[in-house]
Write an enzyme that holds these catalytic residues in place. Structure first.
Site, PDB file in Angstrom:
ATOM      1  N   GLU A   1       0.993  -1.325   0.094  1.00 35.28           N
ATOM      2  CA  GLU A   1       0.086   0.076  -0.029  1.00 35.28           C
ATOM      3  C   GLU A   1       1.026   1.137   0.145  1.00 35.28           C
ATOM      4  O   GLU A   1       1.773   1.285   0.643  1.00 35.28           O
ATOM      5  CB  GLU A   1      -0.994  -0.095   1.393  1.00 35.28           C
TER       6      GLU A   1
ATOM      7  N   TYR B   1       6.972   1.168  -8.112  1.00 34.49           N
ATOM      8  CA  TYR B   1       6.221  -0.151  -8.187  1.00 34.49           C
ATOM      9  C   TYR B   1       5.651  -0.222  -9.521  1.00 34.49           C
ATOM     10  O   TYR B   1       5.547  -1.393 -10.072  1.00 34.49           O
ATOM     11  CB  TYR B   1       4.926   0.189  -7.159  1.00 34.49           C
TER      12      TYR B   1
HETATM   13  C1  LIG Z   1      10.709   4.982  -3.040  1.00 38.89           C
HETATM   14  C2  LIG Z   1      12.036   4.476  -3.029  1.00 38.89           C
HETATM   15  C3  LIG Z   1      12.539   3.383  -2.068  1.00 38.89           C
HETATM   16  C4  LIG Z   1      12.843   4.302  -4.779  1.00 38.89           C
HETATM   17  O1  LIG Z   1      14.175   3.971  -4.353  1.00 38.89           O
HETATM   18  P1  LIG Z   1      15.194   3.992  -5.574  1.00 38.89           P
HETATM   19  O2  LIG Z   1      16.386   3.267  -5.320  1.00 38.89           O
HETATM   20  O3  LIG Z   1      15.548   5.300  -5.831  1.00 38.89           O
HETATM   21  O4  LIG Z   1      14.657   3.416  -6.760  1.00 38.89           O
HETATM   22  P2  LIG Z   1      15.219   2.622  -8.051  1.00 38.89           P
HETATM   23  O5  LIG Z   1      16.382   3.586  -8.527  1.00 38.89           O
HETATM   24  O6  LIG Z   1      15.451   1.307  -8.127  1.00 38.89           O
HETATM   25  O7  LIG Z   1      14.218   3.220  -9.278  1.00 38.89           O
HETATM   26  C5  LIG Z   1      13.687   2.479 -10.373  1.00 38.89           C
HETATM   27  C6  LIG Z   1      12.685   3.190 -11.010  1.00 38.89           C
HETATM   28  O8  LIG Z   1      11.708   3.626 -10.329  1.00 38.89           O
HETATM   29  C7  LIG Z   1      11.216   4.952 -10.936  1.00 38.89           C
HETATM   30  N1  LIG Z   1      11.402   6.058  -9.757  1.00 38.89           N
HETATM   31  C8  LIG Z   1      12.207   5.856  -8.775  1.00 38.89           C
HETATM   32  N2  LIG Z   1      12.107   7.166  -8.104  1.00 38.89           N
HETATM   33  C9  LIG Z   1      11.601   8.039  -8.530  1.00 38.89           C
HETATM   34  C10 LIG Z   1      11.482   9.233  -8.741  1.00 38.89           C
HETATM   35  N3  LIG Z   1      11.921  10.074  -7.765  1.00 38.89           N
HETATM   36  N4  LIG Z   1      10.622   9.745  -9.871  1.00 38.89           N
HETATM   37  C11 LIG Z   1      10.138   9.398 -10.915  1.00 38.89           C
HETATM   38  N5  LIG Z   1      10.547   8.017 -10.890  1.00 38.89           N
HETATM   39  C12 LIG Z   1      11.164   7.383  -9.988  1.00 38.89           C
HETATM   40  C13 LIG Z   1      11.935   5.143 -12.018  1.00 38.89           C
HETATM   41  O9  LIG Z   1      11.351   4.417 -13.301  1.00 38.89           O
HETATM   42  C14 LIG Z   1      13.152   4.405 -11.745  1.00 38.89           C
HETATM   43  O10 LIG Z   1      13.976   4.031 -12.933  1.00 38.89           O
HETATM   44  P3  LIG Z   1      14.994   5.060 -13.673  1.00 38.89           P
HETATM   45  O11 LIG Z   1      15.816   5.613 -12.437  1.00 38.89           O
HETATM   46  O12 LIG Z   1      15.722   4.264 -14.464  1.00 38.89           O
HETATM   47  O13 LIG Z   1      14.094   6.190 -14.187  1.00 38.89           O
HETATM   48  C15 LIG Z   1      13.110   5.755  -2.496  1.00 38.89           C
HETATM   49  O14 LIG Z   1      12.652   6.952  -3.241  1.00 38.89           O
HETATM   50  C16 LIG Z   1      12.761   6.064  -0.860  1.00 38.89           C
HETATM   51  O15 LIG Z   1      13.194   5.514  -0.099  1.00 38.89           O
HETATM   52  N6  LIG Z   1      11.558   6.736  -0.695  1.00 38.89           N
HETATM   53  C17 LIG Z   1      11.276   7.088   0.657  1.00 38.89           C
HETATM   54  C18 LIG Z   1      10.848   5.878   1.433  1.00 38.89           C
HETATM   55  C19 LIG Z   1       9.485   5.500   0.708  1.00 38.89           C
HETATM   56  O16 LIG Z   1       8.621   6.036   0.199  1.00 38.89           O
HETATM   57  N7  LIG Z   1       9.337   3.948   0.651  1.00 38.89           N
HETATM   58  C20 LIG Z   1       8.124   3.412   0.165  1.00 38.89           C
HETATM   59  C21 LIG Z   1       6.962   3.410   1.019  1.00 38.89           C
HETATM   60  S1  LIG Z   1       5.614   2.802   0.396  1.00 38.89           S
END
Ligand SMILES: CC(C)(COP(=O)(O)OP(=O)(O)OC[C@H]1O[C@@H](n2cnc3c(N)ncnc32)[C@H](O)[C@@H]1OP(=O)(O)O)[C@@H](O)C(=O)NCCC(=O)NCCS
Length: 169
Positions: A120, A132
């Site tokens: 979620e 996701y």
């Molecule tokens: C959400 C989170 C875990 C993503 O981790 P990440 O290591 O940056 O993700 P990835 O590098 O694997 O991203 C894979 C793809 O997701 C998408 N994506 C990830 N972050 C994005 C952003 N800020 N804006 C747009 N697309 C995004 C992109 O398609 C990305 O591929 P690309 O970089 O080649 O374009 C990170 O932003 C985070 O820790 N956020 C705070 C905690 C949180 O919100 N957790 C989720 C709770 S439900």
């Protein structure tokens, strides 16, 4: 001047050493710090401890050169599992680590014959939703006004989006 690259060109960038490890209570402080530094709505140390202490849950740390830069916790139940939380350190975002945490979790869940992953996410969490969707999760329902926006705006509510991914055929 023209740069000629030959097969003798030396690589100057060292490969980054990454590894996964099961989370234990010993690492809770590092995970709590990671939460505070990466999330707008961080889980407290108490929430993390309770979640990791639950023997049914499955949690992994992602280490880059021995430093904790990400984690994921899921709750398996029969043939499905729910991702309870996931975060990547702010300095390591958009490098594929969030995706690799979900891949690592999925690989271990498949070994337990788990077929579907649920989670979620807040409607306004665009980074997480984008992550996701990029991995093939689909939105299956909405929980209206499920979340409080943040601790300063307790009356403001936000929808929760429930998503699903089939991890085995
Ligand atoms: C959400 C989170 C875990 C993503 O981790 P990440 O290591 O940056 O993700 P990835 O590098 O694997 O991203 C894979 C793809 O997701 C998408 N994506 C990830 N972050 C994005 C952003 N800020 N804006 C747009 N697309 C995004 C992109 O398609 C990305 O591929 P690309 O970089 O080649 O374009 C990170 O932003 C985070 O820790 N956020 C705070 C905690 C949180 O919100 N957790 C989720 C709770 S439900």
């Amino acid at each position: 001047m023209k740069l000629v690259i030959t097969t003798k060109t030396k690589l100057t960038t060292k490969p980054i050493s990454t590894s996964f490890k099961k989370i234990t209570l010993d690492e809770i402080e590092s995970v709590a710090q990671l939460e505070r530094e990466s999330s707008k709505n961080p889980w407290s140390k108490k929430q993390l401890s309770e979640s990791v202490s639950n023997p049914n849950n499955l949690g992994y740390l992602l280490l880059v050169q021995s430093k904790v830069i990400g984690y994921i916790i899921a709750m398996p139940s029969l043939d499905s599992a729910d991702i309870l939380n996931l975060a990547v350190h702010k300095d390591f975002k958009r490098k594929g680590y969030g995706s690799s945490l979900i891949d690592h979790l999925s690989m271990n869940l498949k070994k337990r014959d788990i077929k579907t992953l649920f989670l979620e996410v807040r409607k306004g969490n665009f980074a997480a939703s984008a992550l996701y969707l990029s991995l093939g999760f689909e939105e299956i329902s909405i929980r209206k006004n499920y979340y409080t926006k943040n601790s300063n705006q307790l009356s403001l509510k936000e929808d929760g989006i429930i998503m699903r991914l089939k991890i085995s055929t």
